[in-house]
Design a protein around this motif. Structure first.
Motif, PDB file in Angstrom:
ATOM      1  N   ALA A  47     139.101 106.266 117.595  1.00 32.35           N
ATOM      2  CA  ALA A  47     140.523 105.918 117.689  1.00 32.35           C
ATOM      3  C   ALA A  47     140.960 104.867 116.668  1.00 32.35           C
ATOM      4  O   ALA A  47     142.048 104.995 116.088  1.00 32.35           O
ATOM      5  N   PRO A  48     140.147 103.840 116.398  1.00 30.65           N
ATOM      6  CA  PRO A  48     140.574 102.869 115.377  1.00 30.65           C
ATOM      7  C   PRO A  48     140.797 103.501 114.001  1.00 30.65           C
ATOM      8  O   PRO A  48     141.695 103.085 113.266  1.00 30.65           O
ATOM      9  N   ASP A  50     149.302 111.645 108.244  1.00 31.69           N
ATOM     10  CA  ASP A  50     150.156 112.327 107.261  1.00 31.69           C
ATOM     11  C   ASP A  50     149.401 112.789 106.022  1.00 31.69           C
ATOM     12  O   ASP A  50     149.652 113.872 105.503  1.00 31.69           O
ATOM     13  N   ALA A  51     148.464 111.988 105.547  1.00 31.76           N
ATOM     14  CA  ALA A  51     147.723 112.326 104.327  1.00 31.76           C
ATOM     15  C   ALA A  51     146.915 113.614 104.473  1.00 31.76           C
ATOM     16  O   ALA A  51     146.584 114.260 103.486  1.00 31.76           O
ATOM     17  N   ALA A  52     146.616 114.007 105.702  1.00 30.47           N
ATOM     18  CA  ALA A  52     145.798 115.203 105.941  1.00 30.47           C
ATOM     19  C   ALA A  52     146.634 116.469 106.116  1.00 30.47           C
ATOM     20  O   ALA A  52     146.080 117.565 106.087  1.00 30.47           O
ATOM     21  N   LEU A  53     147.932 116.330 106.269  1.00 24.70           N
ATOM     22  CA  LEU A  53     148.754 117.498 106.571  1.00 24.70           C
ATOM     23  C   LEU A  53     148.824 118.495 105.421  1.00 24.70           C
ATOM     24  O   LEU A  53     148.945 119.700 105.659  1.00 24.70           O
ATOM     25  N   GLU A  86     140.985 116.700 103.435  1.00 24.19           N
ATOM     26  CA  GLU A  86     141.273 115.527 104.267  1.00 24.19           C
ATOM     27  C   GLU A  86     141.408 115.954 105.732  1.00 24.19           C
ATOM     28  O   GLU A  86     140.908 115.275 106.630  1.00 24.19           O
ATOM     29  N   LEU A  87     142.063 117.073 105.970  1.00 27.93           N
ATOM     30  CA  LEU A  87     142.207 117.575 107.338  1.00 27.93           C
ATOM     31  C   LEU A  87     140.846 117.859 107.954  1.00 27.93           C
ATOM     32  O   LEU A  87     140.604 117.539 109.122  1.00 27.93           O
ATOM     33  N   ASP A 144     144.253 103.224 112.037  1.00 31.01           N
ATOM     34  CA  ASP A 144     144.286 102.660 110.681  1.00 31.01           C
ATOM     35  C   ASP A 144     144.922 103.621 109.683  1.00 31.01           C
ATOM     36  O   ASP A 144     145.503 103.184 108.682  1.00 31.01           O
ATOM     37  N   ALA A 145     144.840 104.924 109.957  1.00 34.49           N
ATOM     38  CA  ALA A 145     145.409 105.930 109.059  1.00 34.49           C
ATOM     39  C   ALA A 145     146.878 106.214 109.377  1.00 34.49           C
ATOM     40  O   ALA A 145     147.496 107.073 108.751  1.00 34.49           O
TER      41      ALA A 145
END
Length: 105
Positions: free
Chosen positions: A51-52, A80-83, A88-89, A56-57
């Motif tokens: 969860a942390p 958002d960066a993984a969408l 990244e996803l 943090d993301a």
């Protein structure tokens, strides 16, 4: 979100099963739930260990209104960066899978 689009998000794990539940959908891999679809959003399983990283993301924890107080669930939005980045996803999907496996113990 349709089942094909959901399945595609979890390609890095392999085959997933999607089941309707509580007005949304549960996403399972090898019979273990690792994500939910709620109101068109995918929420990934997290635990005290992961969860942390989600926080943090910039991800948000799913909280709903209980009878007397808000109830925080162990599911988080996809950062958002993984969408728009499949690599990244896959990192976040793996974190959700690991949390799901830990929760089974």
């Amino acid at each position: 979100m349709d089942n094909d689009a959901i399945s595609e998000m979890f390609d890095s794990l392999g085959e997933v099963t999607i089941k309707r539940m509580f007005g949304g959908k549960g996403v399972y891999h090898q019979g273990v739930i690792l994500a939910l679809e709620v109101s068109g959003d995918i929420l990934l399983k997290a635990d005290a260990q992961s969860a942390p990283e989600f926080a943090d993301a910039g991800a948000s924890q799913w909280v709903y209104s209980g009878k007397n107080k808000p109830v925080a669930m162990p599911y988080w939005s996809i950062p958002d960066a993984a969408l728009d980045d499949p690599e990244e996803l896959s990192k976040w999907v793996k974190l959700a899978w690991d949390a799901a496996l830990r929760s089974k113990k």
